[in-house]
Each structure stands twice: as C-alpha cells, then as structure tokens.
Motif scaffolding. Structure first.
Motif, PDB file in Angstrom:
ATOM      1  N   LYS A  67       0.876  -1.203  -0.060  1.00  0.00           N
ATOM      2  CA  LYS A  67      -0.065   0.055  -0.119  1.00  0.00           C
ATOM      3  C   LYS A  67       0.802   1.110   0.067  1.00  0.00           C
ATOM      4  O   LYS A  67       0.623   2.265  -0.690  1.00  0.00           O
ATOM      5  CB  LYS A  67      -0.925   0.068   1.189  1.00  0.00           C
ATOM      6  CG  LYS A  67      -1.769   1.106   1.311  1.00  0.00           C
ATOM      7  CD  LYS A  67      -2.634   1.227   2.619  1.00  0.00           C
ATOM      8  CE  LYS A  67      -3.515   2.429   2.644  1.00  0.00           C
ATOM      9  NZ  LYS A  67      -4.151   2.378   3.873  1.00  0.00           N
ATOM     10  N   ALA A  68       1.995   1.331   1.009  1.00  0.00           N
ATOM     11  CA  ALA A  68       2.780   2.520   0.842  1.00  0.00           C
ATOM     12  C   ALA A  68       4.191   2.131   0.458  1.00  0.00           C
ATOM     13  O   ALA A  68       5.084   2.854   0.731  1.00  0.00           O
ATOM     14  CB  ALA A  68       2.889   3.043   2.304  1.00  0.00           C
ATOM     15  N   GLY A  69       4.263   1.504  -0.563  1.00  0.00           N
ATOM     16  CA  GLY A  69       5.523   1.127  -1.065  1.00  0.00           C
ATOM     17  C   GLY A  69       5.860   2.063  -2.403  1.00  0.00           C
ATOM     18  O   GLY A  69       5.010   2.887  -2.634  1.00  0.00           O
ATOM     19  N   PHE A  80      11.290 -13.453   5.535  1.00  0.00           N
ATOM     20  CA  PHE A  80      11.030 -13.022   6.961  1.00  0.00           C
ATOM     21  C   PHE A  80      11.886 -11.793   7.193  1.00  0.00           C
ATOM     22  O   PHE A  80      13.069 -11.784   6.951  1.00  0.00           O
ATOM     23  CB  PHE A  80      11.545 -14.181   7.901  1.00  0.00           C
ATOM     24  CG  PHE A  80      10.789 -15.559   7.988  1.00  0.00           C
ATOM     25  CD1 PHE A  80       9.572 -15.474   8.581  1.00  0.00           C
ATOM     26  CD2 PHE A  80      11.330 -16.686   7.303  1.00  0.00           C
ATOM     27  CE1 PHE A  80       9.016 -16.727   8.794  1.00  0.00           C
ATOM     28  CE2 PHE A  80      10.501 -17.988   7.362  1.00  0.00           C
ATOM     29  CZ  PHE A  80       9.301 -17.656   7.872  1.00  0.00           C
ATOM     30  N   ASN A  81      11.286 -10.764   7.624  1.00  0.00           N
ATOM     31  CA  ASN A  81      11.912  -9.573   7.898  1.00  0.00           C
ATOM     32  C   ASN A  81      12.090  -9.514   9.405  1.00  0.00           C
ATOM     33  O   ASN A  81      11.034 -10.015  10.090  1.00  0.00           O
ATOM     34  CB  ASN A  81      11.012  -8.186   7.258  1.00  0.00           C
ATOM     35  CG  ASN A  81      10.916  -8.140   5.961  1.00  0.00           C
ATOM     36  OD1 ASN A  81      11.893  -8.092   5.615  1.00  0.00           O
ATOM     37  ND2 ASN A  81       9.654  -8.167   5.573  1.00  0.00           N
ATOM     38  N   PHE A  82      13.123  -8.951   9.905  1.00  0.00           N
ATOM     39  CA  PHE A  82      13.461  -8.812  11.297  1.00  0.00           C
ATOM     40  C   PHE A  82      14.415  -7.961  11.628  1.00  0.00           C
ATOM     41  O   PHE A  82      14.983  -7.133  10.736  1.00  0.00           O
ATOM     42  CB  PHE A  82      14.059 -10.179  11.665  1.00  0.00           C
ATOM     43  CG  PHE A  82      15.731 -10.471  11.133  1.00  0.00           C
ATOM     44  CD1 PHE A  82      16.492 -10.178  12.176  1.00  0.00           C
ATOM     45  CD2 PHE A  82      15.928 -11.007  10.019  1.00  0.00           C
ATOM     46  CE1 PHE A  82      17.792 -10.144  11.853  1.00  0.00           C
ATOM     47  CE2 PHE A  82      17.151 -11.209   9.696  1.00  0.00           C
ATOM     48  CZ  PHE A  82      18.112 -10.854  10.473  1.00  0.00           C
ATOM     49  N   ARG A 108      12.796   2.068  10.774  1.00  0.00           N
ATOM     50  CA  ARG A 108      11.577   2.687  10.212  1.00  0.00           C
ATOM     51  C   ARG A 108      11.082   2.015   9.361  1.00  0.00           C
ATOM     52  O   ARG A 108       9.835   1.987   9.102  1.00  0.00           O
ATOM     53  CB  ARG A 108      12.794   3.974   9.173  1.00  0.00           C
ATOM     54  CG  ARG A 108      13.100   5.098   9.706  1.00  0.00           C
ATOM     55  CD  ARG A 108      13.468   6.077   9.129  1.00  0.00           C
ATOM     56  NE  ARG A 108      13.417   7.436   9.667  1.00  0.00           N
ATOM     57  CZ  ARG A 108      13.897   8.731   9.339  1.00  0.00           C
ATOM     58  NH1 ARG A 108      14.258   8.610   8.020  1.00  0.00           N
ATOM     59  NH2 ARG A 108      13.921   9.837   9.892  1.00  0.00           N
ATOM     60  N   ASP A 109      11.763   1.037   8.709  1.00  0.00           N
ATOM     61  CA  ASP A 109      11.072  -0.243   7.987  1.00  0.00           C
ATOM     62  C   ASP A 109      10.034  -0.836   8.740  1.00  0.00           C
ATOM     63  O   ASP A 109       9.112  -1.217   8.283  1.00  0.00           O
ATOM     64  CB  ASP A 109      12.057  -0.995   7.173  1.00  0.00           C
ATOM     65  CG  ASP A 109      13.038  -0.162   6.100  1.00  0.00           C
ATOM     66  OD1 ASP A 109      12.357   0.147   5.107  1.00  0.00           O
ATOM     67  OD2 ASP A 109      14.041  -0.343   6.311  1.00  0.00           O
ATOM     68  N   GLU A 110      10.522  -1.206   9.891  1.00  0.00           N
ATOM     69  CA  GLU A 110       9.574  -1.931  10.768  1.00  0.00           C
ATOM     70  C   GLU A 110       8.348  -1.036  11.095  1.00  0.00           C
ATOM     71  O   GLU A 110       7.299  -1.710  10.976  1.00  0.00           O
ATOM     72  CB  GLU A 110      10.437  -2.120  12.170  1.00  0.00           C
ATOM     73  CG  GLU A 110       9.456  -3.176  13.364  1.00  0.00           C
ATOM     74  CD  GLU A 110      10.259  -3.056  14.507  1.00  0.00           C
ATOM     75  OE1 GLU A 110       9.535  -3.980  15.240  1.00  0.00           O
ATOM     76  OE2 GLU A 110      11.209  -2.373  14.767  1.00  0.00           O
ATOM     77  N   ALA A 111       8.242   0.148  11.351  1.00  0.00           N
ATOM     78  CA  ALA A 111       7.223   1.009  11.575  1.00  0.00           C
ATOM     79  C   ALA A 111       6.529   0.991  10.201  1.00  0.00           C
ATOM     80  O   ALA A 111       5.136   0.884  10.305  1.00  0.00           O
ATOM     81  CB  ALA A 111       7.725   2.490  11.925  1.00  0.00           C
ATOM     82  N   LEU A 115       4.015   7.279   2.166  1.00  0.00           N
ATOM     83  CA  LEU A 115       5.316   7.639   1.779  1.00  0.00           C
ATOM     84  C   LEU A 115       6.057   6.352   1.047  1.00  0.00           C
ATOM     85  O   LEU A 115       5.924   5.350   1.773  1.00  0.00           O
ATOM     86  CB  LEU A 115       6.151   8.206   2.953  1.00  0.00           C
ATOM     87  CG  LEU A 115       5.889   9.609   3.803  1.00  0.00           C
ATOM     88  CD1 LEU A 115       6.694   9.561   4.864  1.00  0.00           C
ATOM     89  CD2 LEU A 115       5.884  10.565   2.533  1.00  0.00           C
ATOM     90  N   GLY A 116       6.350   6.614  -0.147  1.00  0.00           N
ATOM     91  CA  GLY A 116       6.850   5.535  -0.898  1.00  0.00           C
ATOM     92  C   GLY A 116       8.394   5.270  -0.450  1.00  0.00           C
ATOM     93  O   GLY A 116       8.776   4.170   0.082  1.00  0.00           O
ATOM     94  N   ASP A 117       9.369   6.237  -0.298  1.00  0.00           N
ATOM     95  CA  ASP A 117      10.580   6.007   0.345  1.00  0.00           C
ATOM     96  C   ASP A 117      10.984   7.017   1.433  1.00  0.00           C
ATOM     97  O   ASP A 117      10.119   7.981   1.489  1.00  0.00           O
ATOM     98  CB  ASP A 117      11.462   6.526  -1.111  1.00  0.00           C
ATOM     99  CG  ASP A 117      11.649   5.408  -2.233  1.00  0.00           C
ATOM    100  OD1 ASP A 117      11.641   4.209  -2.030  1.00  0.00           O
ATOM    101  OD2 ASP A 117      11.495   5.932  -3.430  1.00  0.00           O
ATOM    102  N   PHE A 118      11.837   6.600   2.072  1.00  0.00           N
ATOM    103  CA  PHE A 118      12.354   7.406   3.192  1.00  0.00           C
ATOM    104  C   PHE A 118      13.350   8.499   2.629  1.00  0.00           C
ATOM    105  O   PHE A 118      14.479   8.185   2.042  1.00  0.00           O
ATOM    106  CB  PHE A 118      12.932   6.647   4.335  1.00  0.00           C
ATOM    107  CG  PHE A 118      12.123   5.561   4.885  1.00  0.00           C
ATOM    108  CD1 PHE A 118      10.997   5.978   6.008  1.00  0.00           C
ATOM    109  CD2 PHE A 118      12.158   4.245   4.916  1.00  0.00           C
ATOM    110  CE1 PHE A 118      10.270   5.189   6.653  1.00  0.00           C
ATOM    111  CE2 PHE A 118      11.207   3.464   5.446  1.00  0.00           C
ATOM    112  CZ  PHE A 118      10.097   3.722   6.180  1.00  0.00           C
TER     113      PHE A 118
END
Length: 266
Positions: free
Chosen positions: A11-13, A117-119, A150-153, A172-175
């Motif tokens: 969605k926010a990618g 798996f993201n960690f 930030r990616d976790e949030a 927001l797509g990118d930080f």
C-alpha cells in the motif's frame, strides 16, 4: 517515447514501472509480476498505461508477466494466512536457537516458491542454523532480511504523535533523509520525545514541511536586522514563519509590533 504502467507491491510501497506490452491496464487492477529479486508477486496498478520519455525510466523496462486472475487473488489471501502460521513457527525456532532478533513479518511469494522473513536486530545475527530448521519445516526457499526501525514501522503501521496513522505506512513510498537542522529551522523543541516518531527516529514530516519553511524563511529578515516600518526604524526581535510575520521593536513604541511581510519593504 515508451509506454509503461506504475505498480505497487504494498500500500505504501515504492512505485515501480513495467512494460504493459500490448495490453491495456486500469487503475486498481491486479497484475502478476516475475520480480527479479522476490520472484512471482501480486501488484496493484497505480498508474495506468502512460507514455513517458526514455530518460524518465530505467531501461530496459521489465514486462508484466500477466493479468491477475480470481485464482491468484484467492491464493494471495491464503498465502497471508499461511505466512502468519510460518511466523509462529519461526518464532519458536528463534527461541530454540537463542537468537537475539525480533521478527517483524513473513511474506510468501505468490507461487510459494519462497518465504521472506523480515526482522530487526541490534547487531549482526548468524542465522544459518535457523534457515536449516525453517527449510525442513516449511519445505520452501527461506530468505531472512534484516531491516531498520523505520522499515519496521512502515510494515507494522501505528499512530503517530499527531494522532493520525503513520505517514510511512499510508503514503510515503521512500524514506528521505531528515536532520535535526530541519527541526531548528521550524522553531521546534529539540526534546527527542517531541520530534521523534513511533520508530524512535526523527519524524518524516519534518522533511515534508521543510521546503515551505526554507522558502518562507528567505523572505523574512534575520533577527537583529534594522528595518523601516510605518512607525519608523525598528529592530526585528522575533519571527513567525507560519504566518510570515515578524515582531519589531520600535524605539517610540512601548511594546513590540507585529508586521506581515507584505507590510514591510525589506
């Protein structure tokens, strides 16, 4: 000119561009993409067929694999359920292997050829034995990806200090880089609890609003500058960037007077 469509996997990618071939796609339609890193993935069309200049996209533009079917959508929903089960299995193995890592989420590719798996972790983690245990239980390729807070949030979502859903998880797509100077330019309290988001880093909205503050600040004089006012010469003692106003101390007046930028000739 080259014809492309823009798609998002989340969605926010970030919006990524693909060649539609001879097909015409419409906004919010689903497509299947053979992603070079993730494998078969389902994506939503954000930008329908559009002709752009060759220098606006990275060439060669990869092609859409095919239009998504009803079966693909059902499989996608089932994969979400199965990924949640795999997440619980992974948590048990992390506990058994005594690894210092925090699982964020799990995602199957559309064809279940791989699970990601993201960690998060405070330092580098040796998860080779964990991968072996997961491969034995899940019978598919395993990818463990360490991400930042930030990616976790962005993945988990939440409510920001403003009371609204997190910007990173909604649009927001990118930080973009955010600095403490931005907070100073906006006259914000430098208390970390006041200018930090749910992730513990500086709030993304500091960057979002910074361009306005920089542009407006150039129009206003520096504090301490002597300027001409309708009441005589005065010294600028304060600025309000949001209102584009300044507080001026005129010797003949007891209290400072507030002037809008349009009232003063700088």
């Amino acid at each position: 000119m080259i014809e492309v469509i823009g798609v998002k996997f989340q969605k926010a990618g970030r919006t990524e561009y693909y060649s539609p071939g001879k097909e015409r796609f419409y906004k919010n339609e689903f497509v299947v993409i053979n992603h070079k890193k993730r494998g078969m993935e389902l994506a939503r069309v954000i930008i329908p067929n559009k002709a752009v200049n060759d220098d606006e996209v990275v060439t060669p533009v990869p092609a859409i694999h095919r239009r998504a079917t009803e079966e693909d959508l059902i499989k996608y929903e089932q994969n979400i359920i199965d990924a949640d089960k795999a997440l619980e299995i992974c948590k048990k193995h992390i506990h058994n292997h005594e690894l210092d890592m925090r699982l964020v989420n799990a995602q199957y590719t559309l064809d279940k050829g791989k699970i990601i798996f993201n960690f998060t972790a405070s330092e580098r983690v040796d998860f080779r034995e964990l991968v072996k245990s997961l491969a034995f239980d899940l019978k598919t390729r395993i990818e463990l990806r360490q991400i930042g807070v930030r990616d976790e949030a962005k993945i988990l979502g939440g409510i920001g200090p403003c009371g609204r859903s997190l910007c990173c998880a909604t649009y927001l797509g990118d930080f973009e880089p955010v600095s403490i100077k931005m907070a100073k330019d906006q006259n914000l309290s430098l208390n970390p609890t006041k200018i930090s988001g749910a992730c513990g880093r500086l709030m993304c909205c500091l960057k979002y609003e910074n361009d306005y503050y920089e542009e407006t600040r150039k129009k206003l004089p520096d504090i301490g500058t002597m300027i001409d006012t309708p009441h005589g010469k005065g010294k600028v003692i304060g600025l309000n960037i949001l209102d584009v106003t300044m507080q001026v101390k005129v010797p003949e007046m007891e209290a400072p007077i507030e002037f809008h930028i349009d009232e003063i000739e700088i």
